[in-house]
Design a protein around this motif. Structure first.
Motif, PDB file in Angstrom:
ATOM      1  N   THR A   1      60.986-115.744 -89.229  1.00  0.00           N
ATOM      2  CA  THR A   1      61.010-115.378 -87.824  1.00  0.00           C
ATOM      3  C   THR A   1      59.710-114.423 -87.958  1.00  0.00           C
ATOM      4  N   GLY A   2      59.296-113.731 -88.885  1.00  0.00           N
ATOM      5  CA  GLY A   2      58.243-112.821 -89.097  1.00  0.00           C
ATOM      6  C   GLY A   2      58.593-111.359 -88.319  1.00  0.00           C
ATOM      7  N   ILE A   3      60.176-111.320 -88.174  1.00  0.00           N
ATOM      8  CA  ILE A   3      60.417-110.024 -87.844  1.00  0.00           C
ATOM      9  C   ILE A   3      61.260-109.268 -88.766  1.00  0.00           C
ATOM     10  N   GLY A   4      60.853-108.069 -89.346  1.00  0.00           N
ATOM     11  CA  GLY A   4      61.705-107.413 -90.378  1.00  0.00           C
ATOM     12  C   GLY A   4      62.619-106.686 -89.891  1.00  0.00           C
ATOM     13  N   PHE A   5      63.958-106.911 -90.653  1.00  0.00           N
ATOM     14  CA  PHE A   5      65.045-106.206 -90.268  1.00  0.00           C
ATOM     15  C   PHE A   5      65.213-104.901 -91.189  1.00  0.00           C
ATOM     16  N   THR A   6      64.855-105.152 -92.562  1.00  0.00           N
ATOM     17  CA  THR A   6      64.942-103.918 -93.606  1.00  0.00           C
ATOM     18  C   THR A   6      64.613-104.419 -94.669  1.00  0.00           C
ATOM     19  N   SER A   7      63.860-103.404 -95.547  1.00  0.00           N
ATOM     20  CA  SER A   7      63.243-103.622 -96.928  1.00  0.00           C
ATOM     21  C   SER A   7      64.293-103.197 -98.044  1.00  0.00           C
ATOM     22  N   TYR A   8      65.478-102.799 -97.731  1.00  0.00           N
ATOM     23  CA  TYR A   8      66.053-102.453 -98.888  1.00  0.00           C
ATOM     24  C   TYR A   8      67.706-102.863 -98.524  1.00  0.00           C
ATOM     25  N   LEU A   9      68.796-102.565 -99.234  1.00  0.00           N
ATOM     26  CA  LEU A   9      70.083-102.868 -98.998  1.00  0.00           C
ATOM     27  C   LEU A   9      70.961-101.674 -99.990  1.00  0.00           C
ATOM     28  N   LYS A  10      71.755-101.101 -99.526  1.00  0.00           N
ATOM     29  CA  LYS A  10      72.328-100.303-100.273  1.00  0.00           C
ATOM     30  C   LYS A  10      73.828-100.584-100.553  1.00  0.00           C
ATOM     31  N   GLU A  11      74.496-100.389-101.848  1.00  0.00           N
ATOM     32  CA  GLU A  11      75.595-100.957-102.199  1.00  0.00           C
ATOM     33  C   GLU A  11      76.591-100.314-101.733  1.00  0.00           C
ATOM     34  N   ILE A  12      77.656-100.626-100.967  1.00  0.00           N
ATOM     35  CA  ILE A  12      78.746-100.088-100.515  1.00  0.00           C
ATOM     36  C   ILE A  12      79.835-100.005-101.522  1.00  0.00           C
ATOM     37  N   ASP A  13      80.230-101.251-101.756  1.00  0.00           N
ATOM     38  CA  ASP A  13      81.222-101.727-102.870  1.00  0.00           C
ATOM     39  C   ASP A  13      80.799-103.083-103.471  1.00  0.00           C
ATOM     40  N   GLU A  14      81.499-103.794-104.329  1.00  0.00           N
ATOM     41  CA  GLU A  14      81.097-105.000-104.695  1.00  0.00           C
ATOM     42  C   GLU A  14      80.996-106.309-103.636  1.00  0.00           C
ATOM     43  N   SER A  15      81.573-105.983-102.560  1.00  0.00           N
ATOM     44  CA  SER A  15      81.433-106.939-101.430  1.00  0.00           C
ATOM     45  C   SER A  15      80.940-106.625-100.278  1.00  0.00           C
ATOM     46  N   THR A  16      80.151-105.551-100.313  1.00  0.00           N
ATOM     47  CA  THR A  16      79.889-104.787 -98.821  1.00  0.00           C
ATOM     48  C   THR A  16      78.554-103.906 -99.007  1.00  0.00           C
ATOM     49  N   CYS A  17      77.596-104.090 -98.392  1.00  0.00           N
ATOM     50  CA  CYS A  17      76.123-103.481 -98.412  1.00  0.00           C
ATOM     51  C   CYS A  17      75.977-102.958 -97.034  1.00  0.00           C
ATOM     52  N   ALA A  18      74.739-102.016 -96.768  1.00  0.00           N
ATOM     53  CA  ALA A  18      74.353-101.855 -95.541  1.00  0.00           C
ATOM     54  C   ALA A  18      72.911-101.230 -95.709  1.00  0.00           C
ATOM     55  N   PHE A  19      72.300-101.041 -94.447  1.00  0.00           N
ATOM     56  CA  PHE A  19      71.081-100.495 -94.338  1.00  0.00           C
ATOM     57  C   PHE A  19      71.082 -99.626 -92.804  1.00  0.00           C
ATOM     58  N   GLU A  20      70.110 -98.769 -93.095  1.00  0.00           N
ATOM     59  CA  GLU A  20      69.992 -97.918 -91.861  1.00  0.00           C
ATOM     60  C   GLU A  20      68.863 -98.636 -90.973  1.00  0.00           C
ATOM     61  N   MET A  21      69.110 -98.379 -89.278  1.00  0.00           N
ATOM     62  CA  MET A  21      68.205 -98.831 -88.350  1.00  0.00           C
ATOM     63  C   MET A  21      67.910 -97.648 -87.548  1.00  0.00           C
ATOM     64  N   SER A  22      66.806 -97.365 -87.114  1.00  0.00           N
ATOM     65  CA  SER A  22      66.352 -96.211 -86.388  1.00  0.00           C
ATOM     66  C   SER A  22      65.297 -97.094 -85.286  1.00  0.00           C
ATOM     67  N   VAL A  23      65.618 -96.983 -84.197  1.00  0.00           N
ATOM     68  CA  VAL A  23      64.970 -97.713 -83.110  1.00  0.00           C
ATOM     69  C   VAL A  23      63.694 -96.998 -82.611  1.00  0.00           C
ATOM     70  N   GLY A  24      62.628 -97.461 -82.480  1.00  0.00           N
ATOM     71  CA  GLY A  24      61.393 -96.732 -81.863  1.00  0.00           C
ATOM     72  C   GLY A  24      60.859 -97.799 -80.953  1.00  0.00           C
ATOM     73  N   ASP A  25      59.470 -97.732 -80.816  1.00  0.00           N
ATOM     74  CA  ASP A  25      58.392 -98.241 -80.119  1.00  0.00           C
ATOM     75  C   ASP A  25      58.712 -99.933 -80.293  1.00  0.00           C
ATOM     76  N   GLN A  26      58.776-100.398 -81.678  1.00  0.00           N
ATOM     77  CA  GLN A  26      58.576-101.796 -81.866  1.00  0.00           C
ATOM     78  C   GLN A  26      59.597-102.619 -81.025  1.00  0.00           C
ATOM     79  N   TYR A  27      60.877-102.072 -81.161  1.00  0.00           N
ATOM     80  CA  TYR A  27      61.952-102.998 -80.388  1.00  0.00           C
ATOM     81  C   TYR A  27      61.667-103.507 -79.153  1.00  0.00           C
TER      82      TYR A  27
END
Length: 362
Positions: free
Chosen positions: A315-341
Motif C-alpha cells: 500500500t505504501g502506507i507506513g504503520f510502524t517501523s518496529y514491534l515490542k514483544e509483550i510475551d511469546e504470543s503478543t507484540c505491540a507498537f505505539e501510534m501517535s496521530v498528527g498531520d499525516q493521517y
C-alpha cells in the motif's frame, strides 16, 4: 533479511505514514525558518528578546508566573525535582513505575542528585488518589505524567487530578506535571492548559512530540522556583550560548499545530476503531483519550512483522517501523496521530486495513 528488518525497511520506504507529522528531515528546519527575517537577533546565554518573549508566552499559556526554555525535557524535569527536594529538605520523590525518569534516563535523578524514588500504582494503570493517600513514606514531590505514555496514553479523570492536587497542598507536597504531551490531552479534558496547570506547582511541556519541533522544553512555575532552575540549567550545561534555532522552530510549530490538537484526537479515535475492527488486533485504550494509543497484535513478533511489512509494501502506507514483544504470543507498537493521517485518502486506508485483517485471519 529477517522479518523485523523487512518491517523497518518497508516503513522507511513508505512516502505516506499513519502517524506523526512526516519524516524528521531538513524540511522541518527549512519550513520553520522560511519566514523569519535575517536580521532577527539570537539569544545569548538565556537572555534576549527571542527567548524572553517565548518564555513569557508559554508562562501565559500555562497560567504560571514564569517559564524557562531548556534544551531537553530530561534536563528540565530532573532539575525541577531537585529544586522540590531542596525546598522540602527531603531527597525523595514519587512517580509512576513507568515514568520516563525511571526507565529512560539511566537513573539520572538518583546518580546525579542522590534522590530516592517511591513508585506509585501498578505498572498497567494510572495513579489514583488512593495511591497517593496510601503512601507510607514522606516525599518532597509527586510527579504525574499526562498522558501516561508507556501504558497507551491513559489518563486519570480530571476529578482525580483535583483530588490529588488538593491532597498535596494540604500535606505540603510539591506536585509536578510531566506534561510532555499536555496539549494533546486538553480536548479530552475539555480544559485549557492553564486550567490543568493550575492544579500543579510546576509544569514541563515538550516541543518535539505532538508539536513536532526540533527539540526543547519549557519548565514553568512561580518566579522563585524558575530563578533556581536557571542556576541549575547553567550547572547542567544547558545554558548554551544560543538556543534560538530550537526556540524559533518551537514557536512556529506550536502556532501551526496547537489549534489542531482536537482534530488529532478525533482522528486517533477513528484510527483506533479501524485497528480494533481487524482480527487479532486491539488498541490500548480501546477508545483513545489523546492523539496516542498502543496497538496490540495477538501474534508472535516475527509473524506480526511479516504481515505488517507486506501491508506496507503493498500500500505504501507506513504503520510502524518496529514491534515490542509483550510475551511469546503478543507484540505491540505505539501510534501517535498528527498531520499525516488526515491527508491519507480514505479508500487507501480502507484497503490497507482490509489487507491487515486478511493477513491476521490467514
Amino acid at each position: 533479511m529477517n522479518a523485523i528488518e523487512f518491517l523497518e525497511q518497508t516503513f522507511n520506504s513508505c512516502e505516506r505514514q499513519l502517524g506523526h507529522h512526516g519524516k524528521r528531515n531538513i524540511r522541518v528546519l527549512k519550513e520553520a525558518f522560511e519566514q523569519i527575517e535575517e536580521s532577527r537577533l539570537s539569544d545569548r546565554y538565556g537572555t534576549g528578546a527571542v527567548i524572553e518573549d517565548f518564555q513569557a508566552k508559554m508562562a501565559a499559556l500555562l497560567g504560571k508566573e514564569a517559564a524557562v526554555f531548556f534544551p531537553s525535557g530530561t534536563m528540565a524535569q530532573q532539575i525541577a525535582l531537585r529544586i522540590w527536594c531542596d525546598e522540602k529538605s527531603l531527597k525523595k520523590v514519587a512517580y509512576h513505575p513507568l515514568s520516563h525518569l525511571e526507565i529512560h534516563e539511566q537513573d539520572g535523578l538518583k546518580e546525579l542528585h542522590g534522590i530516592q524514588t517511591v513508585l506509585l500504582a501498578d505498572r498497567d494503570r494510572v495513579i489514583e488518589l488512593e495511591d497517593v493517600k496510601g503512601m507510607t513514606e514522606n516525599v518532597a514531590c509527586i510527579l504525574l505524567e499526562l498522558p501516561q505514555r508507556e501504558i497507551g496514553g491513559q489518563l486519570p479523570s480530571f476529578e482525580t487530578l483535583v483530588g490529588i492536587s488538593d491532597y498535596c497542598r494540604e500535606k505540603g507536597i510539591g506536585l509536578h506535571l510531566d506534561g510532555a504531551r499536555l496539549l494533546e490531552v486538553l480536548p479530552y479534558y475539555g480544559k485549557t492548559a492553564a486550567e490543568v496547570c493550575a492544579l500543579f506547582d510546576s509544569v514541563y511541556l515538550s516541543f518535539y512530540k505532538g508539536i513536532g519541533g526540533i527539540a526543547g522544553a519549557i519548565l514553568a512555575g512561580d518566579s522563585e522556583f524558575l530563578s533556581k532552575s536557571k542556576i541549575w540549567k547553567r550547572r547542567y550545561g544547558g545554558d548554551l550560548i544560543s538556543l534560538y534555532p530550537y526556540i524559533l522552530s518551537a514557536d512556529y510549530y506550536y502556532e501551526l499545530r496547537a489549534p489542531k490538537m482536537g482534530q488529532y484526537y478525533e482522528d486517533a479515535k477513528e484510527l483506533a476503531a479501524s485497528f480494533n475492527a481487524c482480527h487479532g488486533v486491539s488498541t490500548l485504550p480501546v477508545v483513545p483519550v489523546s492523539n496516542m494509543f498502543h496497538v496490540h497484535i495477538d501474534l508472535p513478533k516475527e509473524k506480526a512483522a511479516s504481515i505488517l511489512a507486506e501491508v506496507q509494501r503493498a500500500t505504501g502506507i507506513g504503520f510502524t517501523s518496529y514491534l515490542k514483544e509483550i510475551d511469546e504470543s503478543t507484540c505491540a507498537f505505539e501510534m501517535s496521530v498528527g498531520d499525516q493521517y488526515a491527508d491519507l485518502p480514505k479508500e487507501d486506508l480502507r484497503r490497507a486495513f482490509r489487507l491487515l485483517d486478511d493477513g491476521m485471519k490467514a
